[in-house]
Design a protein around this motif. Sequence first.
Motif, PDB file in Angstrom:
ATOM      1  N   SER A 119       0.815  -1.219   0.000  1.00 35.81           N
ATOM      2  CA  SER A 119       0.000   0.000   0.000  1.00 35.81           C
ATOM      3  C   SER A 119       0.845   1.264   0.000  1.00 35.81           C
ATOM      4  O   SER A 119       0.364   2.342  -0.350  1.00 35.81           O
ATOM      5  CB  SER A 119      -0.932   0.007   1.226  1.00 35.81           C
ATOM      6  OG  SER A 119      -1.880  -1.040   1.151  1.00 35.81           O
ATOM      7  N   GLU A 120       2.108   1.144   0.390  1.00 33.37           N
ATOM      8  CA  GLU A 120       2.996   2.304   0.398  1.00 33.37           C
ATOM      9  C   GLU A 120       3.567   2.610  -0.977  1.00 33.37           C
ATOM     10  O   GLU A 120       4.112   3.689  -1.197  1.00 33.37           O
ATOM     11  CB  GLU A 120       4.157   2.066   1.369  1.00 33.37           C
ATOM     12  CG  GLU A 120       3.756   2.018   2.831  1.00 33.37           C
ATOM     13  CD  GLU A 120       4.962   1.892   3.737  1.00 33.37           C
ATOM     14  OE1 GLU A 120       5.758   0.953   3.524  1.00 33.37           O
ATOM     15  OE2 GLU A 120       5.131   2.752   4.616  1.00 33.37           O
ATOM     16  N   TRP A 154       0.650   0.970  -6.555  1.00 34.14           N
ATOM     17  CA  TRP A 154      -0.423   0.127  -6.016  1.00 34.14           C
ATOM     18  C   TRP A 154      -1.771   0.824  -6.208  1.00 34.14           C
ATOM     19  O   TRP A 154      -1.886   2.016  -5.917  1.00 34.14           O
ATOM     20  CB  TRP A 154      -0.175  -0.152  -4.547  1.00 34.14           C
ATOM     21  CG  TRP A 154      -1.069  -1.210  -3.928  1.00 34.14           C
ATOM     22  CD1 TRP A 154      -2.066  -1.003  -3.034  1.00 34.14           C
ATOM     23  CD2 TRP A 154      -1.029  -2.616  -4.171  1.00 34.14           C
ATOM     24  NE1 TRP A 154      -2.652  -2.194  -2.683  1.00 34.14           N
ATOM     25  CE2 TRP A 154      -2.033  -3.215  -3.381  1.00 34.14           C
ATOM     26  CE3 TRP A 154      -0.242  -3.434  -4.986  1.00 34.14           C
ATOM     27  CZ2 TRP A 154      -2.274  -4.588  -3.370  1.00 34.14           C
ATOM     28  CZ3 TRP A 154      -0.478  -4.807  -4.977  1.00 34.14           C
ATOM     29  CH2 TRP A 154      -1.489  -5.368  -4.174  1.00 34.14           C
ATOM     30  N   ARG A 214      -5.574   0.161  -1.302  1.00 37.87           N
ATOM     31  CA  ARG A 214      -4.675   0.646  -0.254  1.00 37.87           C
ATOM     32  C   ARG A 214      -5.289   0.428   1.129  1.00 37.87           C
ATOM     33  O   ARG A 214      -6.509   0.387   1.290  1.00 37.87           O
ATOM     34  CB  ARG A 214      -4.367   2.129  -0.453  1.00 37.87           C
ATOM     35  CG  ARG A 214      -3.564   2.409  -1.708  1.00 37.87           C
ATOM     36  CD  ARG A 214      -3.187   3.887  -1.798  1.00 37.87           C
ATOM     37  NE  ARG A 214      -2.534   4.191  -3.064  1.00 37.87           N
ATOM     38  CZ  ARG A 214      -1.236   4.024  -3.281  1.00 37.87           C
ATOM     39  NH1 ARG A 214      -0.470   3.588  -2.293  1.00 37.87           N
ATOM     40  NH2 ARG A 214      -0.704   4.314  -4.456  1.00 37.87           N
TER      41      ARG A 214
END
Length: 510
Positions: free
Chosen positions: A464-465, A469, A474
Amino acid sequence: MNLAFADWAVMALYLLVVLAIALYCSRRNTSTEEYFVGGRRFRGWVIGLSLVGTSISSVTFLAYPADAFKTGWLRYLPNLALPFAIAMAAWFFLPFFRRGNLTSAYEYLEQRFGPSLRVYGATVFIIAQLVRVSMILWLLSLLIQQLVSIPPATAIVLSGLFVGLYTVVGGIDAVIWTDVLQTVVLILGGVLCLWVVVDALPGGLSQLFSEASRAGKFALAEWGEDGPRTTRWTLSLSEKTATMMLFIGLTNWLTEYASNQNTVQRYCAARSLVEARRALWVYLFTALPLWAFYMLLGTGLWVFFQHFPDPLSQEVLAGTARAETIVPWFITEYLPVGIAGLVVAAALAAAMSSLDSSINAVATVSVVDLYRRHWRPNREDRHYLAVARGAAALTMVLMIVGALWLNGATTRTLQDTSTILVSLLGGGMLGLYLLGFFTRTGNTFSAWCGLICTLLFTGWTLLSEQAWWPAALRAPFDLYYTGLIGNVLMFLVGYAVAHLSGRLLASRYG
């Protein structure tokens, strides 16, 4: 930055004392029982001060004052959860590790969940510690470079060899007693720094507190452009409130006292359960004031440089220089000759006390949980003692190589490496131990189900960072809480799978 001859003499004397302790302790190292747990004869106050030394690294000596200098006391807030964690460890965790003369934290995992979980826990610990010691050694080299004009690689190799040498030679006896010495030196070094600050202020200590209070420098809150923001005590997964910071602290401290070999090995080295409990209380009533003291030192430096401004202090406050440089700068530029040498020795002690403990712990886990248990069982004890020394030496070499690599890597690479290896592989270990400590359910299958779910969850949060993505996938919470949520997930999944599988078996064979 140059140190006077008297400063070098003080540092040399300190290092010689450390080596002398290691050589003295080496005479006792005739068995693995001595090399790993010191014959299980240590008193509580010794173990307690050793725990203080182990938990204090360059973070305490450099980052705590740096945070308080530039902002407020938010970094201290998670430490306020320590008393509850210590109480849990003293009355609930300790008895599990004191039964049956355990040496490793992961022997318990085999007793409770089977040999595969023991191998997993030991492997994760070794990987995490190799990353940790490489980072600490690299940070130590940065401090040395600020004090002495030598190349980074030279600072890494020399400091790594010194710490590795006395740890390999002296075993856990040298580690514990040098940690006690390093704790005392660290306290003394900080006191001398603050004394110089207070002595320079016309109003002394009262002026420090009054001016810092007016500026909000004691606030347990995030720092904005105009000062501290409002402290919020709400429950939230989307922002860093004071309440959630306490939960984060509790998670970290419970992990430290339920599953960290550096800590559990000291439980086992105490002469009795009573002495082990006493060690935890000694640690609590030493570490909490010490951390607060180093925060106060940073606050005092802020007041000091308000009255005696110089270019570096202004650059740190403006964000153009790293805040961690403020303490080394103060040491070399403002401390009297001789005192500066002792404070530098304290800074070295802060790093060495963490490095030596981890080197010995990695050697212990490598031999007890892997080599002796699975690779070469039923050999003579002197064989395992030789392997333990070899494992400690290999850990020293890998630590130096890792620090050299980090020195040539970017800051982003450093952050990514530590986050991925430690957060991903180590996720859920607290939840696993709590499942064993507080429930009678759970087996190898349910424990692995919980760990796999936790690994998948942690991997998702790491993804998610990444910028690439998809936004819809996220994590809908602040990633600061990944560890907290992961441990809860581990416990709940392990508990649920154990109950579900138990009911299925009961209905099938009942």
